[in-house]
Design an enzyme around this catalytic site. Sequence first.
Site, PDB file in Angstrom:
ATOM      1  N   GLU A 171      12.177   2.978  -6.841  1.00  0.00           N
ATOM      2  CA  GLU A 171      11.851   1.896  -5.907  1.00  0.00           C
ATOM      3  C   GLU A 171      12.167   0.508  -6.459  1.00  0.00           C
ATOM      4  OE1 GLU A 171       7.894   2.028  -4.346  1.00  0.00           O
ATOM      5  OE2 GLU A 171       7.933   4.170  -3.953  1.00  0.00           O
ATOM      6  N   GLU A 379       8.995  11.235  -3.246  1.00  0.00           N
ATOM      7  CA  GLU A 379       7.572  10.936  -3.052  1.00  0.00           C
ATOM      8  C   GLU A 379       7.240  11.021  -1.578  1.00  0.00           C
ATOM      9  OE1 GLU A 379       6.066   7.212  -4.569  1.00  0.00           O
ATOM     10  OE2 GLU A 379       7.147   7.469  -6.447  1.00  0.00           O
TER      11      GLU A 379
HETATM   12  O1  IFM Z   1       1.780   4.897  -6.327  1.00  0.00           O
HETATM   13  C1  IFM Z   1       2.985   4.516  -5.758  1.00  0.00           C
HETATM   14  C2  IFM Z   1       4.151   4.935  -6.630  1.00  0.00           C
HETATM   15  O2  IFM Z   1       4.041   4.428  -7.916  1.00  0.00           O
HETATM   16  C3  IFM Z   1       5.443   4.444  -6.046  1.00  0.00           C
HETATM   17  N1  IFM Z   1       5.562   4.781  -4.662  1.00  0.00           N
HETATM   18  C4  IFM Z   1       4.437   4.537  -3.795  1.00  0.00           C
HETATM   19  C5  IFM Z   1       3.183   5.117  -4.401  1.00  0.00           C
HETATM   20  C6  IFM Z   1       1.991   4.878  -3.453  1.00  0.00           C
HETATM   21  O3  IFM Z   1       1.813   3.517  -3.229  1.00  0.00           O
END
Ligand code: IFM
Length: 483
Positions: A171, A379
């Site tokens: 990200e 994710e």
């Molecule tokens: O916890 C975060 C993660 O570190 C990166 N993506 C989003 C998740 C939830 O906010």
Amino acid sequence: MTASHISAPRRFPDGFMWGTATAAYQIEGAVAEDGRTPSIWDTFSHHSGRVTNGDTGDIACDHYHRYEEDLDLLAELGVSAYRFSIAWPRIRPDVTGLANERGLDFYKRLIAGLHDRNITPLPTMYHWDLPQSLEDVGGWTNRDTAYRFADYAATVLERLDGIGKWTTFNEPWTSAWLGYAYGHHAPGREDIGAGASATHHLLLAHGLGVEASRAIRPEVEIGLTLNLGTLRSGTNEQVDRDATWRADGNQNRIWLDPLFRGSYPADMVDLYSAYPPGFSVVQDGDMATISSPIDFLGVNFYGPGTVMGEGREREARMAGYNVGPRPESDAINSLGTIGVSTPGRPVTAMDWEIDASGLRELLVRIKDEYTDIPLYITENGAAFADYIGTDGAVRDPQRIRYLDQHLDACLGALEDGVNLKGYFIWSLLDNFEWGFGYSRRFGIVWIDYDTGRRIPKSSFHWYRGITANNELPELSTALQARY
Ligand code: IFM
């Protein structure tokens, strides 16, 4: 686009990769052990006053000491892969000096433990824990940080064996925009121009990481993870559609265009030229480096967003939306947008709308507009107000429902011809949720932060059935009706 499935279980393709994800600062603790030096998140959590309850990652889940227990949980879960990140300040604590053997040893033990359990490691080189010493000289607004990243990438590529797939960044949007433009994340800067220059330097660092990987380990696959969004215009009015396109530029096109087309979107370069240095930091040859072909793309998805034009609050309310305060409204400074939400739509404890159709739509868009390389959902998950029941169990039916809907969207995307190869739940463990500290729980395993005790939640047991059978089971109608 997708109605949630209600009938027979539906199978995933053979070899589909099932996993869970974590990140170093969010779980490891042991921030001053074995030669690790401070990262920007140590500084931010201790000194900015911007983390809920003043929480820090000093101990977190104590994974650094309890990793064997966590590996056993992964084995019990039956996943084929585990996504984690490597802490740069453990590996190159003195950024000009030698690699730190004790830091490397921790990850060697972790990787060996995964192989012992037949679990594929999927490490990320950078999940936001920049060495503070680099921030002191400008962090991601300084071009030199990209070269320091390349040195660090070379170190982990050379020294860590047994990795078939590496991810450079997690990200980069969050690092650049929440960290440098809006100030919600470390290092807490509030400067739109810095957000743009950090964007470029993060992408440059990614490209240098890909080049290092090709040179040092030509046999491994290399990719990166983006948090892309499905952004929908609140109305059909041109003013709102234009605003949505600008928001899309910042969240999606500013990353996908350079990576897959070798150039920044002209409207974004134009927009950020009003915020020095903006994209004037781009140098000859950078775009070729950034667009070096990658082997796979990781996608993080939590929920879609609805956007309208700046100053359109009244129209938004008239159209039946709720208006802010949402973090997206910070983008108003540069993008001329507001984020709105639909009353009554289910939300998670982060106040993020639940609508899995956005995931399918996003995956199809990537395929249609950008690339057909393998995609992984690196994710997906949700925070809810979990609690330990009187019988000691943690039941999280809402999370099961959320995950079920998103896995159903993955099946839909596969039907649409998307080259989707795997799925990782965020997260294995409850952990340090950045600016929210420990107040938000995303794990499928409950963490008792006083004792470190781990309690698998009901979603853990449910996911175990999926990893074992490679199919999405039918959910009870009671659960479907309730959530
Ligand atoms: O916890 C975060 C993660 O570190 C990166 N993506 C989003 C998740 C939830 O906010």
